[in-house]
Design a protein around this motif. Structure first.
Motif, PDB file in Angstrom:
ATOM      1  N   ASN A   1     -11.219  -4.829  -0.224  1.00 45.94           N
ATOM      2  CA  ASN A   1      -9.790  -4.996  -0.540  1.00 45.94           C
ATOM      3  C   ASN A   1      -9.395  -6.396  -0.107  1.00 45.94           C
ATOM      4  O   ASN A   1      -9.546  -6.722   1.065  1.00 45.94           O
ATOM      5  CB  ASN A   1      -8.965  -3.940   0.227  1.00 45.94           C
ATOM      6  CG  ASN A   1      -7.497  -3.979  -0.136  1.00 45.94           C
ATOM      7  OD1 ASN A   1      -7.080  -4.722  -1.017  1.00 45.94           O
ATOM      8  ND2 ASN A   1      -6.708  -3.182   0.556  1.00 45.94           N
TER       9      ASN A   1
ATOM     10  N   MET B   1     -15.264  -5.345   5.045  1.00 45.61           N
ATOM     11  CA  MET B   1     -15.318  -4.218   4.101  1.00 45.61           C
ATOM     12  C   MET B   1     -16.494  -4.472   3.170  1.00 45.61           C
ATOM     13  O   MET B   1     -16.364  -5.171   2.166  1.00 45.61           O
ATOM     14  CB  MET B   1     -14.017  -4.174   3.274  1.00 45.61           C
ATOM     15  CG  MET B   1     -12.790  -3.835   4.078  1.00 45.61           C
ATOM     16  SD  MET B   1     -11.258  -4.249   3.201  1.00 45.61           S
ATOM     17  CE  MET B   1     -10.884  -5.862   3.875  1.00 45.61           C
TER      18      MET B   1
ATOM     19  N   LYS C   1      -8.193   7.634   0.257  1.00 49.84           N
ATOM     20  CA  LYS C   1      -8.463   7.163  -1.105  1.00 49.84           C
ATOM     21  C   LYS C   1      -9.374   8.111  -1.869  1.00 49.84           C
ATOM     22  O   LYS C   1      -9.396   8.088  -3.091  1.00 49.84           O
ATOM     23  CB  LYS C   1      -9.090   5.769  -1.075  1.00 49.84           C
ATOM     24  CG  LYS C   1      -8.448   4.805  -0.096  1.00 49.84           C
ATOM     25  CD  LYS C   1      -7.010   4.478  -0.424  1.00 49.84           C
ATOM     26  CE  LYS C   1      -6.419   3.587   0.664  1.00 49.84           C
ATOM     27  NZ  LYS C   1      -5.062   3.153   0.374  1.00 49.84           N
TER      28      LYS C   1
ATOM     29  N   THR D   1       0.812  -1.208   0.000  1.00 58.67           N
ATOM     30  CA  THR D   1       0.000   0.000   0.000  1.00 58.67           C
ATOM     31  C   THR D   1       0.841   1.252   0.000  1.00 58.67           C
ATOM     32  O   THR D   1       0.323   2.332  -0.204  1.00 58.67           O
ATOM     33  CB  THR D   1      -0.902   0.034   1.237  1.00 58.67           C
ATOM     34  OG1 THR D   1      -0.061  -0.060   2.391  1.00 58.67           O
ATOM     35  CG2 THR D   1      -1.893  -1.093   1.221  1.00 58.67           C
TER      36      THR D   1
ATOM     37  N   ASP E   1     -15.163  -1.259   7.509  1.00 57.93           N
ATOM     38  CA  ASP E   1     -14.096  -0.431   6.948  1.00 57.93           C
ATOM     39  C   ASP E   1     -14.568   0.110   5.596  1.00 57.93           C
ATOM     40  O   ASP E   1     -14.737  -0.642   4.642  1.00 57.93           O
ATOM     41  CB  ASP E   1     -12.843  -1.314   6.798  1.00 57.93           C
ATOM     42  CG  ASP E   1     -11.655  -0.583   6.191  1.00 57.93           C
ATOM     43  OD1 ASP E   1     -11.869   0.412   5.476  1.00 57.93           O
ATOM     44  OD2 ASP E   1     -10.510  -1.031   6.408  1.00 57.93           O
TER      45      ASP E   1
ATOM     46  N   THR F   1     -12.018   7.191   5.684  1.00 59.34           N
ATOM     47  CA  THR F   1     -10.714   7.837   5.507  1.00 59.34           C
ATOM     48  C   THR F   1     -10.734   8.793   4.318  1.00 59.34           C
ATOM     49  O   THR F   1     -11.488   8.592   3.365  1.00 59.34           O
ATOM     50  CB  THR F   1      -9.612   6.778   5.289  1.00 59.34           C
ATOM     51  OG1 THR F   1      -8.379   7.449   4.999  1.00 59.34           O
ATOM     52  CG2 THR F   1      -9.917   5.838   4.137  1.00 59.34           C
TER      53      THR F   1
ATOM     54  N   TYR G   1      -7.522  -7.316   4.076  1.00 57.09           N
ATOM     55  CA  TYR G   1      -6.479  -6.284   4.060  1.00 57.09           C
ATOM     56  C   TYR G   1      -5.368  -6.679   5.035  1.00 57.09           C
ATOM     57  O   TYR G   1      -5.596  -6.771   6.242  1.00 57.09           O
ATOM     58  CB  TYR G   1      -7.149  -4.962   4.451  1.00 57.09           C
ATOM     59  CG  TYR G   1      -6.247  -3.795   4.719  1.00 57.09           C
ATOM     60  CD1 TYR G   1      -5.267  -3.414   3.815  1.00 57.09           C
ATOM     61  CD2 TYR G   1      -6.412  -3.027   5.862  1.00 57.09           C
ATOM     62  CE1 TYR G   1      -4.468  -2.312   4.054  1.00 57.09           C
ATOM     63  CE2 TYR G   1      -5.628  -1.919   6.113  1.00 57.09           C
ATOM     64  CZ  TYR G   1      -4.657  -1.564   5.205  1.00 57.09           C
ATOM     65  OH  TYR G   1      -3.874  -0.473   5.456  1.00 57.09           O
TER      66      TYR G   1
ATOM     67  N   ARG H   1      -3.002  12.087   6.616  1.00 58.44           N
ATOM     68  CA  ARG H   1      -3.332  11.048   7.595  1.00 58.44           C
ATOM     69  C   ARG H   1      -4.619  11.414   8.348  1.00 58.44           C
ATOM     70  O   ARG H   1      -4.605  11.576   9.571  1.00 58.44           O
ATOM     71  CB  ARG H   1      -2.175  10.792   8.577  1.00 58.44           C
ATOM     72  CG  ARG H   1      -0.814  10.552   7.970  1.00 58.44           C
ATOM     73  CD  ARG H   1      -0.785   9.394   6.968  1.00 58.44           C
ATOM     74  NE  ARG H   1      -1.170   8.125   7.530  1.00 58.44           N
ATOM     75  CZ  ARG H   1      -2.164   7.376   7.055  1.00 58.44           C
ATOM     76  NH1 ARG H   1      -2.880   7.759   6.015  1.00 58.44           N
ATOM     77  NH2 ARG H   1      -2.453   6.230   7.606  1.00 58.44           N
TER      78      ARG H   1
ATOM     79  N   LEU I   1      -7.407   5.843   8.791  1.00 57.79           N
ATOM     80  CA  LEU I   1      -8.235   4.691   9.178  1.00 57.79           C
ATOM     81  C   LEU I   1      -7.397   3.655   9.928  1.00 57.79           C
ATOM     82  O   LEU I   1      -7.866   2.991  10.852  1.00 57.79           O
ATOM     83  CB  LEU I   1      -8.837   4.092   7.909  1.00 57.79           C
ATOM     84  CG  LEU I   1     -10.076   3.223   8.047  1.00 57.79           C
ATOM     85  CD1 LEU I   1     -10.775   3.102   6.706  1.00 57.79           C
ATOM     86  CD2 LEU I   1      -9.793   1.855   8.588  1.00 57.79           C
ATOM     87  N   GLN I   2      -6.136   3.566   9.521  1.00 57.70           N
ATOM     88  CA  GLN I   2      -5.249   2.584  10.143  1.00 57.70           C
ATOM     89  C   GLN I   2      -5.191   2.775  11.657  1.00 57.70           C
ATOM     90  O   GLN I   2      -5.146   1.806  12.411  1.00 57.70           O
ATOM     91  CB  GLN I   2      -3.853   2.737   9.526  1.00 57.70           C
ATOM     92  CG  GLN I   2      -2.916   1.587   9.788  1.00 57.70           C
ATOM     93  CD  GLN I   2      -3.310   0.323   9.061  1.00 57.70           C
ATOM     94  OE1 GLN I   2      -3.984   0.366   8.034  1.00 57.70           O
ATOM     95  NE2 GLN I   2      -2.926  -0.807   9.584  1.00 57.70           N
TER      96      GLN I   2
HETATM   97  C1  LIG Z   1      -8.937  -1.689   3.485  1.00 54.34           C
HETATM   98  C2  LIG Z   1      -8.092  -0.572   3.960  1.00 54.34           C
HETATM   99  N1  LIG Z   1      -8.314  -0.046   5.167  1.00 54.34           N
HETATM  100  C3  LIG Z   1      -7.557   0.946   5.638  1.00 54.34           C
HETATM  101  C4  LIG Z   1      -6.518   1.482   4.919  1.00 54.34           C
HETATM  102  C5  LIG Z   1      -5.666   2.550   5.532  1.00 54.34           C
HETATM  103  O1  LIG Z   1      -6.181   3.817   5.335  1.00 54.34           O
HETATM  104  P1  LIG Z   1      -5.524   5.108   5.954  1.00 54.34           P
HETATM  105  O2  LIG Z   1      -4.568   5.645   4.939  1.00 54.34           O
HETATM  106  O3  LIG Z   1      -6.666   6.032   6.192  1.00 54.34           O
HETATM  107  O4  LIG Z   1      -4.839   4.755   7.229  1.00 54.34           O
HETATM  108  C6  LIG Z   1      -6.253   0.968   3.655  1.00 54.34           C
HETATM  109  C7  LIG Z   1      -5.139   1.508   2.869  1.00 54.34           C
HETATM  110  O5  LIG Z   1      -4.752   0.976   1.873  1.00 54.34           O
HETATM  111  C8  LIG Z   1      -7.058  -0.084   3.170  1.00 54.34           C
HETATM  112  O6  LIG Z   1      -6.825  -0.631   1.975  1.00 54.34           O
END
Ligand SMILES: Cc1ncc(COP(=O)(O)O)c(C=O)c1O
Length: 510
Positions: free
Chosen positions: A272, A267, A333, A118, A300, A330, A223, A340, A198-199
């Motif tokens: 993903n 999700m 994307k 990612t 998510d 988030t 993911y 962040r 989101l992470q």
């Molecule tokens: C499914 C999923 N969740 C969360 C994230 C992370 O997002 P963020 O950049 O907001 O931390 C990603 C990033 O690729 C993702 O693919």
């Protein structure tokens, strides 16, 4: 006499070179405190650079405290020069000791990331990039953000650089609440916590809920950077099989039967890695199973607003009568990832606990970033941006699918999502995604092998292809290269498998 010469082979900006040279002279004592520096024009002429270069260098050194300047009198070496690393004396000799063992001291180990799927990684621009699921930087509204950043700083001054409220900037919470409400589940501003991507929300949930030995139910595949967190906190990950409609409710019920599951991570839209979406009925079924088992659900929505056809569906949260769902979103994307910024919509009790935990980790999320994004959104920027990038991404997806249809061998299948960022490729049984990845890299194409997305070693027949990271011009040639690699790989598979017999367990969809 003031002697200063520049190295013509040095490719750093000239003002940096001039400032560094003068700073070195001051440090070395050649220019004692109180020394008057030549006028900018004179020095510029002497060393053969423009006057602006010297002015910029002087300004920099005044800012750093090395020089002081008084209008009409000139520029002087400061009487009290800043202390720097050069002034600090290192101890002459440190006695040799056994190296400290961090691995012995560590309480937990983070499973290494399965490739930099990612993040902008080691692949470099030379490779055609189908691996990273992040829209490419040429799509970001950089100029608009620069103007708004200036505006915000001009209007709010230093206040924009303060910590700000732990739960987030009120204007941004309001915007997100209104948007989420319009998307089918009523949300008040106080329901929203702003998080550092989101992470961070995934990490906060893990810290709130998980103890060693707990289990987290995830879609299989899922993911990878999420499973890494669940495992870091000692939980095991139980994969729930998917079909074309997403996570299977019967599979979820089986996993929840263990009685150890603390969290269901799902999700529902443009999943993903597969790009698949659950329809309304599937969402209800998943919620029924989760409600029956009284397990927290984490939905998510990292890319659910990147829809290119069909109608948007209400989130799982809209089917939640017990307050057991937490929704994460988030800006990464739908806008860009660098600030962040993400959000969490959670029921009051969970929210209060999550906020306490968040404070221990970061005190607050960047206020400046939030103010800029809130202003961007308030001016209608997000809507405009989304309309534009949806067209860009949809076209990229169409070009990729078209090239796949023309070039991939018929034994290879691919998902056809209604949105999102990725396609999921299934190769014939016996294929080895790692080999294909290596060969594709040698042919100039970066892809993500399916194994990155399974916690249990599955995914050898699968590849994930991102279509948001490359320009139209590079997508078709990239797919053509990849098709050649896959074709040669599939031809090499020996012995050829007999066709599947009826009555046998069908090959898994994914
Ligand atoms: C499914 C999923 N969740 C969360 C994230 C992370 O997002 P963020 O950049 O907001 O931390 C990603 C990033 O690729 C993702 O693919």
């Amino acid at each position: 006499v003031f002697v200063l010469s520049l190295d013509r082979d040095d490719d750093r900006p000239l003002p940096d070179q001039v400032a560094d040279a003068i700073r070195d002279r001051i440090r070395d004592g050649f220019l004692p405190p109180g020394t008057r520096l030549p006028a900018t024009r004179a020095l510029a002429g002497e060393i053969g650079v423009g006057r602006n270069t010297v002015m910029a260098a002087y300004d920099r050194l005044v800012g750093e405290g090395w020089l002081s300047s008084t209008v009409g009198r000139g520029t002087f070496v400061s009487t009290a020069t800043p202390s720097t690393e050069a002034v600090v004396r290192m101890p002459d000799e440190i006695p040799a000791t056994r190296p400290f063992s961090w691995s012995r001291a560590a309480a937990r180990t983070c499973r290494p990331q399965s490739g930099s799927a990612t993040l902008a990684g080691p692949d470099g621009p030379a490779l055609i990039q189908f691996a990273g699921a992040v829209p490419d930087a040429s799509t970001y509204p950089t100029d608009e953000i620069r103007h708004i950043l200036n505006d915000v700083l001009r209007r709010h001054g230093g206040h924009a650089l303060e910590y700000g409220p732990s739960a987030g900037h009120p204007a941004l919470r309001e915007f997100i609440a209104a948007r989420a409400t319009a998307q089918g589940s009523p949300v008040q501003p106080e329901d929203v916590l702003i998080i550092g991507g989101l992470q961070q929300g995934l990490d906060l949930l893990a810290r709130l809920l998980l103890e060693p030995g707990d289990e987290v139910a995830v879609e299989s595949p899922t993911y990878a950077n999420a499973t890494q967190i669940w495992q870091l906190y000692g939980a095991t990950v139980a994969g729930v099989p998917m079909d074309e409609g997403g996570m299977r409710p019967d599979g979820l019920a089986t996993v929840l039967g263990s009685g150890r599951t603390k969290l269901v991570y799902v999700m529902p839209t443009f999943q993903n890695p597969t790009g698949l979406t659950m329809d309304d009925q599937r969402r209800r079924q998943i919620m029924e199973v989760a409600r029956e088992a009284e397990v927290a659900v984490l939905e998510d929505h990292f890319d659910s607003e990147l829809r290119y056809r069909g109608v948007a569906l209400p989130p799982l949260r809209a089917h939640d009568s017990a307050g057991q769902v937490i929704l994460l979103g988030t800006f990464s994307k739908i806008l860009f990832p660098g600030f962040r910024l993400g959000w969490m919509i959670a029921p009051p009790e969970a929210r209060a606990r999550l906020l306490d935990i968040k404070r221990t980790g970061d005190l607050a999320t960047s206020l400046l970033a939030q103010m800029v994004v809130a202003e961007f959104c308030a001016r209608g920027g997000l809507e405009r941006h989304l309309q534009r990038v949806r067209r860009v991404h949809a076209e990229r997806m169409a070009v990729m699918l078209d090239a796949i249809d023309r070039h991939f061998p018929p034994s290879v299948t691919v998902t056809r999502p209604d949105g999102g960022m990725t396609l999921w490729v299934t190769m014939p049984e016996g294929s080895d995604a790692h080999e294909v990845r290596e060969e594709a890299r040698n042919a100039g194409v970066a892809i993500a092998p399916g194994t990155w997305f399974f916690a249990d070693g599955g995914g050898r027949r699968n590849l994930r292809l991102s279509f948001v990271n490359e320009t139209i011009e590079r997508i078709a040639p990239g797919i053509e290269q990849l098709a050649g690699v896959i074709e040669r790989h599939v031809e090499r598979l020996t012995p050829p498998r007999p066709p599947e017999r009826r009555g046998e367990e069908p090959a898994p969809f994914l």
